[in-house]
Scaffold this active site. Structure first.
Site, mmCIF file in Angstrom:
data_model
loop_
_atom_site.group_PDB
_atom_site.id
_atom_site.type_symbol
_atom_site.label_atom_id
_atom_site.label_comp_id
_atom_site.label_asym_id
_atom_site.label_seq_id
_atom_site.Cartn_x
_atom_site.Cartn_y
_atom_site.Cartn_z
ATOM 1 N N HIS A 1 -33.900 -47.906 1.100
ATOM 2 C CA HIS A 1 -33.215 -46.875 1.087
ATOM 3 C C HIS A 1 -31.652 -46.769 0.487
ATOM 4 C CE1 HIS A 1 -32.697 -42.278 1.233
ATOM 5 N NE2 HIS A 1 -31.553 -42.478 1.923
ATOM 6 N N GLY B 1 -42.125 -68.683 -30.255
ATOM 7 C CA GLY B 1 -42.118 -67.285 -29.970
ATOM 8 C C GLY B 1 -42.824 -66.413 -30.833
ATOM 9 N N GLY B 2 -43.306 -66.973 -31.940
ATOM 10 C CA GLY B 2 -44.343 -66.035 -32.625
ATOM 11 C C GLY B 2 -43.720 -64.773 -33.360
ATOM 12 N N GLY C 1 -49.694 -40.984 -35.812
ATOM 13 C CA GLY C 1 -50.494 -41.589 -34.788
ATOM 14 C C GLY C 1 -50.220 -41.497 -33.498
#
Length: 480
Positions: free
Chosen positions: A444, A44-45, A181
Site C-alpha cells: 500500500h 526475432g521474426g 474490425g
C-alpha cells in the site's frame, strides 16, 4: 546455386526464429540437444521486426501524450509540447536492433547454430536451406516448425490500405484513419493514433463486436467516446472508393442511415493463414488444414511423431505468449521430459489506453457454463495510488463460483492491468478460492489493492467504495 557437398547432422532443427522458435531452440540447447535454428530474415521474426515490438513501441510513445496534463498538474513546466516523429522512428530502429542482438547473443551463448534462408523439407528427416546461391542440406532427428502466419486481406485500396505490419510502420502520421474490425490490433491503433492527433473511426460490421466481458465492453466504449474516436456499430453494405486524397467508405449504419467516411489510410482486420506454402510439407504427408495451419495435438505433435508445430502456424489463438509456452514445452518433451501445454489460464491483453487484460471466464461465459456466480468490482478511482499517478480510469472485476468460492475469471481495464493480470493467472492455475486472494497482505499504496478490493466486493466488504445494495448473484440451471 552452390550445394553443400556433405549434409550436416543435427538432433533438432527449429524452423522460424520468432518468439516461439528461438525460445524452443534455447530450451532444447539448455537440455543438451544439438540444435540448428533456421530463420528466413532476422532473428526475432515478424514479432520483433514488424509486429509486437514496433506496435507496442508506437503505442507506448503515443501514450506519453496522455501524460502532459498530469505532469503539468504536479509541477513540470514545458515551454513547448511537441512530438517529433522522426526521433521516434530512430528510437524504434535502435530498440529493435538492441533486442535482435540480444537474441543473437543468447543463441551464441547456448551454442545454437543459426542459418539464414528459406527452409524446405526434402524428406521426413532431411531439410534444405536456400540463401541466394547457397544451398545447405541437413539431416535431423526431430523438427519444430514455428513459421507463423501470413495475412489474407480484403483489398479495397491500392494506395491507402495498410496491412497489419504496415499499420504501425508509417513514415508520417495520417490526418484520418479508418479501422474496420474488432481485434486487438484495431483498438491499439485507434487509441495510439488518436493520441497523436489523427481523427480515428472504427466500423464494426453487422453482428460483430469486441469480445470482452460486458462490463469491460461498456467501459471501453466510454473510453472511445472520451478520446473522440468515432465508433459505428452494426454497419452494413460497406462500399469503398479510392481517389487522389484517400479512401471514401459508404455504409448503412445501425439506424439505416447512409454514412460516408473519408480517410487518408485504412486498415481492415485480416484473416490469418498458416505460413506453410514453401515448406514442402506435401513431400512427406504432414497434415495441414484448409487455411494452411499444421494439424497437431495439444502438445504440438503432428501426424508425424518426430515433427512438432508451435505458435501461430499451429492455429489460434495468435499470441506470442502461446508460442513461447509451446516452444519451451515441446523442447522439454523432445528432451525426454513430461511437460504439457494447457492454455486454460492464458491471459489476453490489449495495449489500449487504458490497457485491458483478462483471463478465465467472463461473467456471461460463466453463467452460460452453468455456474452460480458472484461478482466483485473495484473502481480504480477509489485507489490512492491511482489518484497519485493520475490514472483513475477503469476497474478490476472478479468472477467467483458461489458454490465453491473458486475464482473463474478476472477482468481489468486501467493502467497497470497487464501487469496485474499475472496475479489472476497464478491464482487460476492454482485453483484458488476467494480466501487465497483475501488473506494475503498487499503493498500500500499500489494498484495491486484493486484485486483485493474487487474480491472483498464479492462479500460486500470492499473498504474504499460505497457498499452494495445487494450482491450480484443469479441462479442458473447447471449443465449436466
Amino acid at each position: 546455386m552452390v550445394v553443400g557437398e556433405i549434409a550436416q547432422e543435427k538432433e533438432i532443427v527449429v524452423i522460424g526464429g520468432g518468439p516461439g522458435g528461438y525460445t524452443a531452440a534455447i530450451r532444447a540447447a539448455q537440455l543438451g540437444k544439438d540444435v540448428l535454428l533456421i530463420e528466413q530474415k532476422k532473428l526475432g521474426g515478424i514479432c520483433l521486426h514488424e509486429g509486437c515490438i514496433p506496435s507496442k513501441a508506437f503505442v507506448h510513445t503515443a501514450k506519453q501524450a496522455n501524460a502532459w496534463e498530469h505532469l503539468t498538474e504536479i509541477g513540470y513546466k514545458f515551454e513547448m509540447k511537441k512530438f517529433d516523429f522522426a526521433t521516434f522512428l530512430a528510437y524504434k530502429e535502435k530498440l529493435i536492433s538492441q533486442l535482435r542482438m540480444g537474441i543473437e547473443s543468447l543463441c551464441k551463448a547456448n551454442k545454437i547454430e543459426v542459418m539464414y534462408g528459406s527452409a524446405s523439407f526434402i524428406s521426413a528427416n532431411k531439410i534444405g536451406i536456400e540463401n541466394g546461391h547457397h544451398y545447405e542440406v541437413v539431416n535431423f532427428e526431430q523438427a519444430i516448425i514455428a513459421t507463423g502466419t501470413k495475412a489474407g486481406s480484403h483489398k479495397v485500396s491500392a494506395n491507402y490500405q495498410l496491412n497489419s505490419r504496415e499499420l504501425f510502420q508509417v513514415d508520417t502520421i495520417p490526418e484520418q484513419l479508418l479501422l474496420v474490425g474488432s481485434d486487438y490490433i484495431i483498438l491499439e491503433a485507434a487509441f495510439a493514433y488518436s493520441l497523436l492527433g489523427t481523427k480515428v473511426s472504427i466500423i464494426l460490421e453487422e453482428n460483430n463486436d469486441f469480445s470482452f466481458d460486458q462490463d469491460i465492453l461498456k467501459e471501453l466504449k466510454r473510453q472511445l467516446k472520451k478520446r473522440k474516436i468515432s465508433l459505428y456499430p452494426n454497419a452494413k453494405s460497406l462500399h469503398f472508393s479510392e481517389n487522389e486524397f484517400g479512401v471514401d467508405c459508404t455504409f448503412t449504419n445501425h439506424k439505416d442511415e447512409t454514412v460516408m467516411i473519408h480517410s487518408n489510410a485504412i486498415y481492415i482486420e485480416e484473416e490469418a493463414k498458416g505460413n506453410t506454402n514453401e515448406l514442402g510439407l506435401e513431400r512427406m504427408g504432414l497434415a495441414i488444414d484448409n487455411n494452411g495451419f499444421i494439424v497437431c495435438d495439444r502438445i504440438g505433435k503432428t501426424n508425424m511423431d518426430h515433427i512438432f508445430a508451435i505458435g501461430d502456424v499451429s492455429g489460434g489463438p495468435f499470441l506470442a505468449a502461446k508460442a513461447i509456452k509451446q516452444g519451451k514445452a515441446v523442447a522439454e518433451i523432445i528432451a525426454g521430459g513430461k511437460s504439457e501445454i494447457d492454455l486454460t489460464w492464458m491471459p489476453e491483453v490489449v495495449h489500449s489506453v487504458p490497457p485491458i487484460a483478462y483471463v478465465g471466464f467472463s461473467e456471461e461465459q460463466a453463467k452460460a457454463a452453468g455456474y452460480l456466480v458472484k461478482i466483485g468490482r473495484y473502481q480504480l478511482s477509489g485507489s490512492g495510488f491511482s489518484v497519485v499517478t493520475g490514472n483513475r480510469d477503469g476497474f478490476a472485476k472478479v468472477v467467483v463460483d458461489e458454490e465453491t468460492n473458486r475464482i473463474l475469471g478476472t477482468h481489468i481495464i486501467g493502467e497497470g492491468a497487464i501487469e496485474l493480470i499475472s496475479t489472476a493467472v497464478i491464482g487460476g492455475e492454482m485453483v484458488a478460492r476467494d480466501e487465497d486472494f483475501l488473506f494475503p497482505t498487499y503493498p500500500h499504496p499500489s494498484m495491486n489493492e484493486a484485486i483485493l478490493e474487487a474480491m472483498e466486493d464479492t462479500l460486500g466488504l470492499s473498504i474504499h467504495q460505497a457498499p452494495k445494495r445487494m450482491g450480484r448473484k443469479e441462479k442458473v440451471v447447471r449443465n449436466s
